[in-house]
Write a protein that holds these residues in place. Structure first.
Motif, PDB file in Angstrom:
ATOM      1  N   PHE A   1       0.809  -1.212   0.000  1.00  0.00           N
ATOM      2  CA  PHE A   1       0.000   0.000   0.000  1.00  0.00           C
ATOM      3  C   PHE A   1       0.845   1.266   0.000  1.00  0.00           C
ATOM      4  O   PHE A   1       0.322   2.355   0.235  1.00  0.00           O
ATOM      5  N   ALA A   2       2.108   1.185  -0.276  1.00  0.00           N
ATOM      6  CA  ALA A   2       2.998   2.338  -0.211  1.00  0.00           C
ATOM      7  C   ALA A   2       2.696   3.356  -1.299  1.00  0.00           C
ATOM      8  O   ALA A   2       2.877   4.563  -1.103  1.00  0.00           O
ATOM      9  N   ASN A   3       2.219   2.914  -2.439  1.00  0.00           N
ATOM     10  CA  ASN A   3       1.977   3.845  -3.556  1.00  0.00           C
ATOM     11  C   ASN A   3       0.556   4.394  -3.581  1.00  0.00           C
ATOM     12  O   ASN A   3       0.223   5.166  -4.465  1.00  0.00           O
ATOM     13  N   GLU A   4      -0.266   4.015  -2.644  1.00  0.00           N
ATOM     14  CA  GLU A   4      -1.638   4.503  -2.623  1.00  0.00           C
ATOM     15  C   GLU A   4      -1.715   5.840  -1.878  1.00  0.00           C
ATOM     16  O   GLU A   4      -1.024   6.052  -0.900  1.00  0.00           O
ATOM     17  N   ASP A   5      -2.570   6.689  -2.364  1.00  0.00           N
ATOM     18  CA  ASP A   5      -2.784   7.987  -1.732  1.00  0.00           C
ATOM     19  C   ASP A   5      -3.880   7.843  -0.680  1.00  0.00           C
ATOM     20  O   ASP A   5      -5.024   7.538  -1.017  1.00  0.00           O
TER      21      ASP A   5
END
Length: 76
Positions: A68-72
């Motif tokens: 989930f690191a690239n989710e805003d």
């Protein structure tokens, strides 16, 4: 379910970090005892048994967070 497991296993950075934690945990524990700062909480065999568990827990958390690191997630 199989796709999720394949995705977790494909994260090589998390696997490499978990192996490093598994190796460093007993090294740091025994090193601290060698210099006299240990507290004697675990014996040597308990430390060796706990190292893979620590590595597994570290891997589960890091691979889970990296998915989930690239989710805003900031509110708009």
């Amino acid at each position: 379910m199989k796709d999720a497991i394949k995705e977790l296993l494909s994260d090589r950075r998390s696997l490499n970090a978990a192996v490093l934690v598994t190796i460093l945990y007993p090294c740091v524990y025994f090193g601290v005892h060698l210099i006299g700062w240990g507290n004697g909480l675990f014996s040597w065999w308990q430390t060796l048994l706990a190292a893979p568990v620590m590595g597994l827990v570290f891997w589960v958390f890091t691979s889970g967070f990296r998915r989930f690191a690239n989710e805003d997630v900031t509110p708009s």
